[in-house]
Design an enzyme around this catalytic site. Structure first.
Site, short mmCIF file in Angstrom:
data_model
loop_
_atom_site.label_atom_id
_atom_site.label_comp_id
_atom_site.label_asym_id
_atom_site.label_seq_id
_atom_site.Cartn_x
_atom_site.Cartn_y
_atom_site.Cartn_z
N ASP A 302 46.88 17.37 34.64
CA ASP A 302 47.80 18.47 34.06
C ASP A 302 47.15 19.13 33.09
O ASP A 302 47.43 20.21 31.90
CB ASP A 302 49.88 18.01 34.08
N SER A 304 45.98 21.76 30.77
CA SER A 304 46.52 22.88 30.42
C SER A 304 45.20 23.86 30.60
O SER A 304 43.98 23.40 30.55
CB SER A 304 47.41 23.83 29.45
N LYS A 375 53.62 20.03 34.78
CA LYS A 375 53.71 19.72 32.90
C LYS A 375 54.41 21.26 33.14
O LYS A 375 54.09 21.62 33.65
CB LYS A 375 52.43 19.33 32.95
N LYS A 414 56.93 16.89 33.16
CA LYS A 414 56.42 16.95 31.78
C LYS A 414 56.19 17.08 30.27
O LYS A 414 56.19 18.56 30.99
CB LYS A 414 54.92 15.77 32.36
N GLU A 455 57.55 13.04 26.54
CA GLU A 455 55.89 11.58 26.13
C GLU A 455 55.96 12.40 24.89
O GLU A 455 55.32 13.36 24.28
CB GLU A 455 54.84 12.52 27.02
N LYS A 497 56.89 8.36 28.51
CA LYS A 497 55.72 8.36 28.60
C LYS A 497 55.02 8.01 27.51
O LYS A 497 55.34 8.98 26.43
CB LYS A 497 54.77 9.51 29.47
N SER A 539 46.48 8.15 28.27
CA SER A 539 45.37 6.33 27.76
C SER A 539 44.66 7.69 26.66
O SER A 539 43.74 6.90 25.41
CB SER A 539 43.92 6.63 28.53
N GLY A 540 44.94 8.43 25.80
CA GLY A 540 44.77 9.14 24.64
C GLY A 540 43.81 8.76 24.25
O GLY A 540 42.94 9.51 22.85
N GLY A 541 42.66 9.21 24.85
CA GLY A 541 41.34 9.57 24.66
C GLY A 541 40.60 7.89 24.15
O GLY A 541 39.60 8.40 23.64
N ARG A 570 42.46 11.33 30.66
CA ARG A 570 41.39 11.49 30.35
C ARG A 570 40.81 10.16 31.51
O ARG A 570 40.10 9.41 32.00
CB ARG A 570 41.36 11.25 28.96
P1 13P Z 1 45.45 10.94 28.50
O1 13P Z 1 45.52 10.03 29.40
O2 13P Z 1 43.64 12.08 28.90
O3 13P Z 1 45.66 10.64 27.10
O4 13P Z 1 46.60 12.14 29.19
C1 13P Z 1 47.83 11.49 29.66
C2 13P Z 1 48.97 12.86 29.48
O5 13P Z 1 49.16 13.21 30.24
C3 13P Z 1 48.96 13.65 27.89
O6 13P Z 1 50.04 14.57 27.73
#
Ligand code: 13P
Length: 613
Positions: A302, A304, A375, A414, A455, A497, A539-541, A570
């Protein structure tokens, strides 16, 4: 096994799917569909799909057969050389349908059966005049052993015809889809609910089921309920059979009896005992059941427009709508993804795009047995009183957008709030404001029967310790659950999340997986209420494998009172981008890379006992 003689009409329903480029069906006032098409000589309407199926009494007959009974239609027109069927046409565009019916329904003739059956079944398609009703009553008078099942609908009950009372009094089972005043328990078929006496069960219909005509869907439900009662199941089981039948039928076929039995196994919990609250089991809780499944996770596809542009530019991929569509399509068409995923979160653009075969992506995903999500936040905006920090915008238009997304097939949503960690941030103000917005979003989602994923993300990019991460995450979660509670958000229909607790990516000492597992589990166990439906991680990078290893360690620190799984963007998709960067046309290799991550993360989930300590 019982013999059943069905009184009613057989329809021949032709479903025609129009090419959505040239015409649209819109919902007008009171949900009336309108076809917008140029009715003049210079245009023709093109369609690309056609299904013809027998409805009305034919469906009723099918269902009784599935349950092992011996049904026959009185004056069955399908047995004639030139069948006298009522033709009806259903034009569909995307998930909207326009029904074209003859203005005058055919009269139903009653011919007294030579061999008295166990049951007479007056179906929803019956169009009886006074002569026919009188014959039926006389017949039943003579054959006292023949039981009567009666479907009362708007059609059969125009302004309470006097003879209806005689039929009602003689009925052994009454089914209705109109409000109906009677002391006796009846099967009531509502839009999203079935009830019998004080028992009720919610229906969760897919856009495809919704395309069915009301006659077909109500005939399916009624016949399944009646067939199951006749077979000796109690009303509880019969409600579940009816629910399973409509939810799992396609336009042309219904599941076998054994399949139905498998579906309803252990579903007693679905039954409510209070019909004064028709949605006693809210739809969001039922959706959550399908989202939080051991061994499976959620793909966040999702990003943007802005994020995908950055991703593409870094990989030398042109940022064009068709390329973005093809890119998303790679993930959705990867063979076997439904073994790993229960949900896929889409961005608005993707939710409106189509797969190669013309189905919308939400439809395509639903057809895989995966729930489409959406989203719905509209990105970050500086907080006026603290311009270095952001809040997430989009609340003002949220309700309308959710209603549209629901129609498009989305069942969960989300909303992301991001918190950067510096010496002075996040401030109390930023935490309060974002958590209030998250809770308000969650409330509005549930009002639209959409499961909210809330989230709050402590951004990994930063120079801070794992201890700081834990403290800030705790602070945010405490505030968030306080706000959710204040707005009476139903936590059983809500998913958190969240980031894993770990040192910022620029901190000199990086956290080990063991540490991340222990600290994250500690924080969540301390704060997240037991009744929450589930916790999913972003996963946050982090490095792709680091996310998976950390997830595995968190799980090892369980059990938790809620399901825990992944909802990575990611960490699931970056390997695909890397592959495409090197060989853009090599889609199977890219899909292989995606599958590899899905498998590794499934493995990380281990064998959690479903949701309980
Ligand atoms: P990541 O796993 O890349 O952090 O993305 C999750 C997500 O949905 C961010 O809003």
């Amino acid at each position: 096994m019982s013999t059943i003689n069905i009184i009613g009409n057989v329809t021949r329903d032709t479903y025609i799917t129009l090419d959505s480029h040239q015409s649209t069906i819109e919902k007008g006032r009171y949900d009336t569909p309108w076809l917008t098409a140029p009715f003049d000589d210079s245009h023709s309407l093109k369609y690309f799909n056609e299904i013809t199926t027998l409805g009305g009494s034919a469906i009723t007959q099918d269902i009784f057969s599935i349950f092992g009974h011996e049904p026959a239609i009185i004056n069955d027109p399908t047995m004639d050389d030139e069948p006298d069927l009522t033709d009806r046409y259903i034009l569909t565009v995307d998930n909207h349908a326009l029904h074209l019916f003859p203005t005058t329904p055919k009269q139903t003739i009653f011919t007294a059966p030579v061999n008295p059956p166990d049951y007479l079944y007056i179906g929803r398609s019956a169009n009886l005049d006074i002569t026919a009703v009188t014959s039926i009553i006389n017949y039943l008078h003579i054959h006292q052993n023949v039981k009567l099942i009666l479907f009362i609908s708007k059609r059969t009950n125009p302004s309470g015809r006097p003879y209806e009372n005689d039929l009602l009094a003689r009925s052994d089972l009454i089914i209705s889809d109109i409000e109906f005043n009677t002391e006796r328990p009846i099967l009531y078929i509502g839009k999203n609910i079935l009830s019998y006496g004080s028992l009720s069960v919610p229906l969760s219909l897919t856009p495809k089921n919704r395309l069915m005509t009301t006659l077909s869907s109500h005939s399916l439900i009624a016949a399944a309920f009646a067939a199951s009662m006749i077979s000796g199941h109690g009303p509880k089981q019969a409600l579940l059979f009816a629910k399973a039948t409509i939810e799992h039928s396609t336009l042309i076929a219904s599941p076998s009896y054994n399949k139905l039995k498998d579906i309803i196994m252990d579903q007693d919990y679905l039954i409510q005992n209070d019909t004064s609250k028709p949605n006693a089991i809210p739809e969001v809780e039922l959706t959550v059941e399908r989202l939080m499944v051991p061994g499976k996770g959620i793909l966040a596809a999702d990003e943007s427009g802005g994020s995908i542009k950055k991703k593409f530019e870094a990989a030398g991929i042109p940022d064009e709508e068709e390329v973005r569509r093809t890119y998303r399509n790679i993930f959705f068409t990867t063979p076997g993804i439904s073994e790993y995923l229960t949900g896929i979160i889409l961005f608005d653009e993707t939710a409106r795009q189509k797969s190669d075969d013309g189905r919308t992506f939400p439809q395509f995903i639903s057809d895989l047995g995966i729930i489409p999500g959406i989203k719905v936040d509209l990105g970050l905006e500086p907080i006026p009183e603290s311009p270095d920090e952001n809040y997430t915008k989009g609340l003002d238009t949220l309700g309308d957008r959710l209603a549209e997304y629901y129609d498009m097939g989305a069942r969960f949503a989300k909303w992301r709030a991001a918190f950067n960690v510096t010496n002075s941030t996040p401030s109390e103000l930023a935490i309060d404001k974002n958590c209030e917005i998250l809770a308000e979003y969650a409330k509005i989602c549930q009002e639209h029967n959409i499961v909210p994923i809330v989230e709050p993300e402590v951004v990994h990019d930063g120079d801070y310790t794992i201890r700081a991460s834990a403290e800030i995450t705790s602070k945010i979660l405490n505030k968030l659950f306080e706000q959710l509670e204040q707005r009476s958000v139903n936590l059983k229909g809500c998913i958190l999340k969240v980031n894993m607790c770990l040192a910022g990516s620029r901190y000199e000492i990086q956290s080990s997986a063991a540490e991340v597992g222990r600290v994250t589990a500690e924080v969540l166990k301390a704060i997240v209420p037991d009744k929450l439906a589930g916790v999913v991680f972003l996963s946050g990078g982090q490095e792709v494998e680091q996310s998976t290893n950390n997830l595995a360690e968190i799980i090892k620190n369980g059990p938790f009172p809620w399901y825990v799984t992944f909802s990575f963007a990611r960490a699931l998709q970056d390997p695909v981008i890397d592959t495409l960067k090197n060989i853009p046309e090599n889609i199977p290799v890219a899909q292989g890379a995606f599958l590899e991550r899905l498998k590794a993360n499934q493995l990380a989930l281990g064998h959690q006992e479903p949701g309980k300590e």
